[in-house]
Design a protein around this motif. Structure first.
Motif, PDB file in Angstrom:
ATOM      1  N   PRO A  40     -38.505  37.619  84.031  1.00  0.00           N
ATOM      2  CA  PRO A  40     -38.006  36.349  84.753  1.00  0.00           C
ATOM      3  C   PRO A  40     -37.019  36.879  85.983  1.00  0.00           C
ATOM      4  O   PRO A  40     -36.107  37.532  85.725  1.00  0.00           O
ATOM      5  N   GLY A  41     -37.319  36.668  87.109  1.00  0.00           N
ATOM      6  CA  GLY A  41     -36.407  36.861  88.461  1.00  0.00           C
ATOM      7  C   GLY A  41     -36.383  38.113  88.710  1.00  0.00           C
ATOM      8  O   GLY A  41     -35.676  38.855  89.536  1.00  0.00           O
ATOM      9  N   LYS A  42     -37.260  39.426  88.226  1.00  0.00           N
ATOM     10  CA  LYS A  42     -37.144  40.643  88.623  1.00  0.00           C
ATOM     11  C   LYS A  42     -38.681  41.085  89.126  1.00  0.00           C
ATOM     12  O   LYS A  42     -39.536  40.306  89.017  1.00  0.00           O
ATOM     13  N   GLN A  43     -38.554  42.168  89.679  1.00  0.00           N
ATOM     14  CA  GLN A  43     -39.740  42.590  90.153  1.00  0.00           C
ATOM     15  C   GLN A  43     -40.678  43.302  88.927  1.00  0.00           C
ATOM     16  O   GLN A  43     -40.174  43.616  88.103  1.00  0.00           O
ATOM     17  N   GLY A  90     -41.193  38.978  79.133  1.00  0.00           N
ATOM     18  CA  GLY A  90     -41.902  39.169  80.536  1.00  0.00           C
ATOM     19  C   GLY A  90     -43.226  38.971  80.686  1.00  0.00           C
ATOM     20  O   GLY A  90     -43.849  38.842  79.408  1.00  0.00           O
ATOM     21  N   VAL A  91     -43.931  39.058  81.616  1.00  0.00           N
ATOM     22  CA  VAL A  91     -45.460  38.941  81.834  1.00  0.00           C
ATOM     23  C   VAL A  91     -45.931  40.478  81.886  1.00  0.00           C
ATOM     24  O   VAL A  91     -45.411  41.051  82.528  1.00  0.00           O
ATOM     25  N   TYR A  92     -46.743  40.515  80.974  1.00  0.00           N
ATOM     26  CA  TYR A  92     -47.368  42.117  81.084  1.00  0.00           C
ATOM     27  C   TYR A  92     -48.583  42.004  81.715  1.00  0.00           C
ATOM     28  O   TYR A  92     -49.549  41.228  81.199  1.00  0.00           O
ATOM     29  N   TYR A  93     -48.739  42.743  82.713  1.00  0.00           N
ATOM     30  CA  TYR A  93     -50.092  43.300  83.422  1.00  0.00           C
ATOM     31  C   TYR A  93     -50.520  44.510  83.076  1.00  0.00           C
ATOM     32  O   TYR A  93     -49.977  45.363  83.139  1.00  0.00           O
ATOM     33  N   CYS A  94     -52.068  44.392  82.765  1.00  0.00           N
ATOM     34  CA  CYS A  94     -52.617  45.449  82.828  1.00  0.00           C
ATOM     35  C   CYS A  94     -53.092  46.066  84.124  1.00  0.00           C
ATOM     36  O   CYS A  94     -53.491  45.125  85.022  1.00  0.00           O
ATOM     37  N   TYR A  95     -53.385  47.244  84.334  1.00  0.00           N
ATOM     38  CA  TYR A  95     -53.774  47.865  85.536  1.00  0.00           C
ATOM     39  C   TYR A  95     -54.604  49.245  85.155  1.00  0.00           C
ATOM     40  O   TYR A  95     -54.398  49.613  84.233  1.00  0.00           O
ATOM     41  N   ALA A  96     -55.588  49.212  86.272  1.00  0.00           N
ATOM     42  CA  ALA A  96     -56.366  50.553  86.268  1.00  0.00           C
ATOM     43  C   ALA A  96     -56.645  50.934  87.564  1.00  0.00           C
ATOM     44  O   ALA A  96     -56.660  50.105  88.670  1.00  0.00           O
TER      45      ALA A  96
END
Length: 119
Positions: A40-43, A90-96
Motif C-alpha cells: 500500500p502506497g508503494k511502487q 501487498g498485492v502480488y503480481y506474477c510476471y513472465a
C-alpha cells in the motif's frame, strides 16, 4: 496469453502461503518467471525471479524465507512464502517474459493476488 495468480489470503505473522501462477495459451519456456509485490502506497517491486535454467534472484527482504520455483510443463510458477511478516503485505503480481520475433521481448502480467499478514 493470460496469467492467473492465486493463493493469496490473510495469514498471521510467522505463517506461510504458497502463490501459484498459471499461463494460459502458449508461452515459451525460456525467459524469466517472477513475482512482484506492491505494498500500500508503494511502487511495485521485484520479490523473486527464476530463469529458464532455474537460476533465482530474491529481494533482500525475502531472502531465506521465500522460494520461487517453476514447472515449465505446466506453464506454472510458484512462490512459497514462509515466516511471513506484516511488511510482506501487498498485492502480488506474477510476471513472465520471453524472446519474441526478431529482437523483441514479450512480457505478461497477472491480475494480482492480495496477501495480508497480520501482526
Amino acid at each position: 496469453v493470460q496469467l492467473q495468480a492465486s493463493g493469496g489470503g490473510l495469514v498471521q505473522a510467522g505463517g506461510s502461503l504458497r502463490l501459484s501462477c498459471v499461463a494460459s495459451g502458449s508461452i515459451a519456456s525460456g525467459g524469466y518467471r517472477a513475482w512482484y509485490r506492491q505494498a500500500p502506497g508503494k511502487q511495485r517491486g521485484l520479490v523473486a525471479r527464476i530463469t529458464g535454467g532455474g537460476g533465482t534472484d530474491y529481494a533482500g527482504s525475502v531472502k531465506g524465507r521465500f522460494t520461487i520455483s517453476r514447472d515449465n510443463a505446466k506453464n506454472s510458477w510458484y512462490l512459497q512464502m514462509n515466516s511471513l511478516k506484516p511488511e510482506d503485505t501487498g498485492v502480488y503480481y506474477c510476471y513472465a517474459d520471453h524472446p519474441g520475433p526478431g529482437s523483441s521481448w514479450l512480457t505478461y502480467w497477472g491480475q494480482g493476488t492480495l496477501v495480508t499478514v497480520s501482526s
